[in-house]
Design an enzyme around this catalytic site. Structure first.
Site, mmCIF file in Angstrom:
data_model
loop_
_atom_site.group_PDB
_atom_site.id
_atom_site.type_symbol
_atom_site.label_atom_id
_atom_site.label_comp_id
_atom_site.label_asym_id
_atom_site.label_seq_id
_atom_site.Cartn_x
_atom_site.Cartn_y
_atom_site.Cartn_z
ATOM 1 C CB SER A 61 -0.932 0.006 1.213
ATOM 2 O OG SER A 61 -1.874 -1.033 1.133
ATOM 3 N N GLY A 249 -4.383 -1.989 -0.736
ATOM 4 C CA GLY A 249 -3.570 -1.693 -1.913
ATOM 5 C C GLY A 249 -3.359 -0.203 -2.078
ATOM 6 C CB CYS A 277 -7.187 -1.145 3.441
ATOM 7 S SG CYS A 277 -6.213 0.386 3.435
ATOM 8 C CG PHE A 278 -7.548 -0.170 -2.784
ATOM 9 C CD1 PHE A 278 -7.468 1.200 -2.899
ATOM 10 C CD2 PHE A 278 -7.648 -0.917 -3.949
ATOM 11 C CE1 PHE A 278 -7.497 1.830 -4.140
ATOM 12 C CE2 PHE A 278 -7.673 -0.311 -5.196
ATOM 13 C CZ PHE A 278 -7.600 1.065 -5.291
ATOM 14 C CD GLN A 281 -9.728 3.611 -0.018
ATOM 15 O OE1 GLN A 281 -9.172 3.485 -1.108
ATOM 16 N NE2 GLN A 281 -9.086 4.014 1.063
ATOM 17 C CG ASN A 319 -0.831 2.351 4.676
ATOM 18 O OD1 ASN A 319 -0.838 3.537 4.352
ATOM 19 N ND2 ASN A 319 -0.084 1.455 4.047
ATOM 20 N N GLY A 321 -5.037 6.891 2.645
ATOM 21 C CA GLY A 321 -5.071 8.316 2.358
ATOM 22 C C GLY A 321 -6.353 8.752 1.684
ATOM 23 C CG PHE A 322 -7.809 8.058 -1.628
ATOM 24 C CD1 PHE A 322 -8.284 9.050 -2.469
ATOM 25 C CD2 PHE A 322 -6.485 7.648 -1.769
ATOM 26 C CE1 PHE A 322 -7.475 9.619 -3.434
ATOM 27 C CE2 PHE A 322 -5.664 8.213 -2.725
ATOM 28 C CZ PHE A 322 -6.159 9.205 -3.568
ATOM 29 C CG HIS A 372 -4.363 -2.778 7.491
ATOM 30 N ND1 HIS A 372 -3.922 -3.466 6.379
ATOM 31 C CD2 HIS A 372 -4.497 -1.487 7.110
ATOM 32 C CE1 HIS A 372 -3.775 -2.631 5.370
ATOM 33 N NE2 HIS A 372 -4.115 -1.417 5.789
ATOM 34 C CD GLU A 374 -3.518 -6.736 8.013
ATOM 35 O OE1 GLU A 374 -2.717 -5.789 7.895
ATOM 36 O OE2 GLU A 374 -4.753 -6.611 7.822
#
Length: 405
Positions: A61, A249, A277-278, A281, A319, A321-322, A372, A374
């Site tokens: 990422s 990602g 995460c990604f 989104q 982690n 930024g969007f 996250h 994990e």
């Protein structure tokens, strides 16, 4: 002013080891080269974790990002061959305040700096990372460059002016609009077998997956087929999965057209879905919500999140930024295609800034979180989410059987 021979030698060594960090707004920091010498450019972000730097470095990422560690002492435990989260270091550059001169840990096999050098990662140390972080918090993340060695001098041997270095930074691409998942995804599918009796089969779409994620599923009896981001829905269904997972990602979710369309195919077939995460989104976009870039993002292992279903506060690893732009309070109808995916709730919120940290669809079997679970590295507060995924797959199987009757 005079200098002793020792002081003169130290000054000479500092000049030879000199590195300069330059931000796109013209702010510059001079320190020492750390890792490989040369030049690197990327989006500069900061990570507030006090540990886990090896996992940070190898997290896909962080592709095309220069990472600032806010903890002052980095490198104390060295590098080992067990804690990598992917096949290589992905950060574009690395910034630390006080690197450890020598590692001290029974698991250490080499130093952090030697690993950075071996993988060609340009870094800088001995700068005021507190001042740098405050600057980024006030101005927002931006492009930056680290310059050392021959990259600091012109052909005549003179130091390049900061303005010239800023010009090189401004030539670097921005993160907004970047479609990067395909650059970090695996080329070949592979399978992680379950530990113990198999309870389910999951297709995990690798958008930058961390190695601990399929391991957490395997620990719970899941056979995990990790597949490239370019996979088609026909290839997914051929594996006869009980569920589909989209990983973390890099890049802008607004540019991930293929991934969004692929997930809509999954949702249309009512295959249970879990995203991290990604993957959160992508679920937001597939449902029809927008995404936006945060001013400086969430990166660290100490972020408080409220699970609205249980009212518990979890300390979590982040982690991103969007973020997803969805109504925080109450149910909303997923906007895509006249609401064909039905009702959605924001299941988790960040307690620092009320950012959407999780989504749960009420009429299709899908949920996701922005952080996250994990925990590589990080706390284990959110590990239950993998169990929730198993419950969703098992309950969906019962529901499907009842529909057939």
């Amino acid at each position: 002013m005079t200098h002793s021979a020792g002081a003169t030698s130290a000054l000479t060594n500092f000049h030879a080891d000199r590195a300069v960090l330059v931000l796109e707004d013209g702010r510059a920091f001079t320190g020492r080269s750390f890792g490989a010498r040369g030049v690197t450019v990327g989006e500069i972000v900061f990570n507030t974790g006090m540990t886990g730097y090896q996992e940070t470095l190898t997290d896909p990422s962080y592709h095309r990002q220069i990472v600032v560690m806010t903890a002052p002492h980095i490198g104390n435990t060295g590098i080992n061959d067990e804690d990598d989260e992917s096949r290589k270091i992905w950060v574009a550059g690395f910034i630390v305040r006080d690197p450890s001169p020598r590692p001290s840990n029974w698991r250490s096999e080499r130093s952090l700096e030697s690993e950075l050098e071996a993988q060609g990662i340009v870094g800088i140390s001995d700068i005021d990372t507190r001042a740098l972080t405050r600057h980024l918090r006030e101005r927002g993340v931006m492009r930056a460059g680290i310059f050392s060695g021959e990259e600091l001098i012109d052909p005549s041997g003179r130091d390049l002016p900061v303005a010239d270095l800023v010009h090189k930074v401004l030539a670097a691409p921005k993160m907004a609009g970047a479609d990067l998942a395909r650059e970090v995804s695996t080329d070949q599918a592979f399978t992680i077998e379950p530990q113990g009796e198999r309870r389910a089969t999951v297709v995990a779409v690798d958008l930058g997956i961390k190695s601990m994620t399929p391991l957490r599923m395997a620990e719970r009896g899941i056979r995990v087929h990790v597949v490239p981001s370019s996979i088609t829905i026909e290839e997914i269904t051929a594996l006869e999965p009980d569920g589909v997972f989209f990983s973390n990602g890099p890049g802008d979710p607004g540019a991930a057209t293929h991934e969004v369309e692929l997930l809509r195919e999954v949702l249309d077939r009512k295959i249970p879905y879990f995203g991290i995460c990604f993957g959160n989104q992508i679920l937001g976009r597939a449902l029809g919500y927008g995404t936006y870039k945060l001013n400086y993002g969430h990166r660290g292992i100490n972020q408080p999140v409220l699970d609205r279903e249980t009212s518990k506060v979890e300390v979590t690893a982040h982690n991103h930024g969007f973020a997803v732009d969805a109504p925080i309070d109450g149910e909303s109808i997923a906007p895509h295609d006249g609401g064909r995916y039905g009702r959605v709730v924001v299941s988790h919120v960040g307690l620092n800034d009320n950012v959407v940290e999780g989504l749960r669809a009420l009429d299709v079997p899908a949920f996701s979180v922005q952080y996250h679970p994990e925990a590589a590295a990080g706390p284990h507060d959110a590990a239950y989410l993998f169990d929730r995924f198993i419950d969703l797959m098992q309950n969906n199987g019962v529901a499907a059987a009842n529909e057939e009757k």
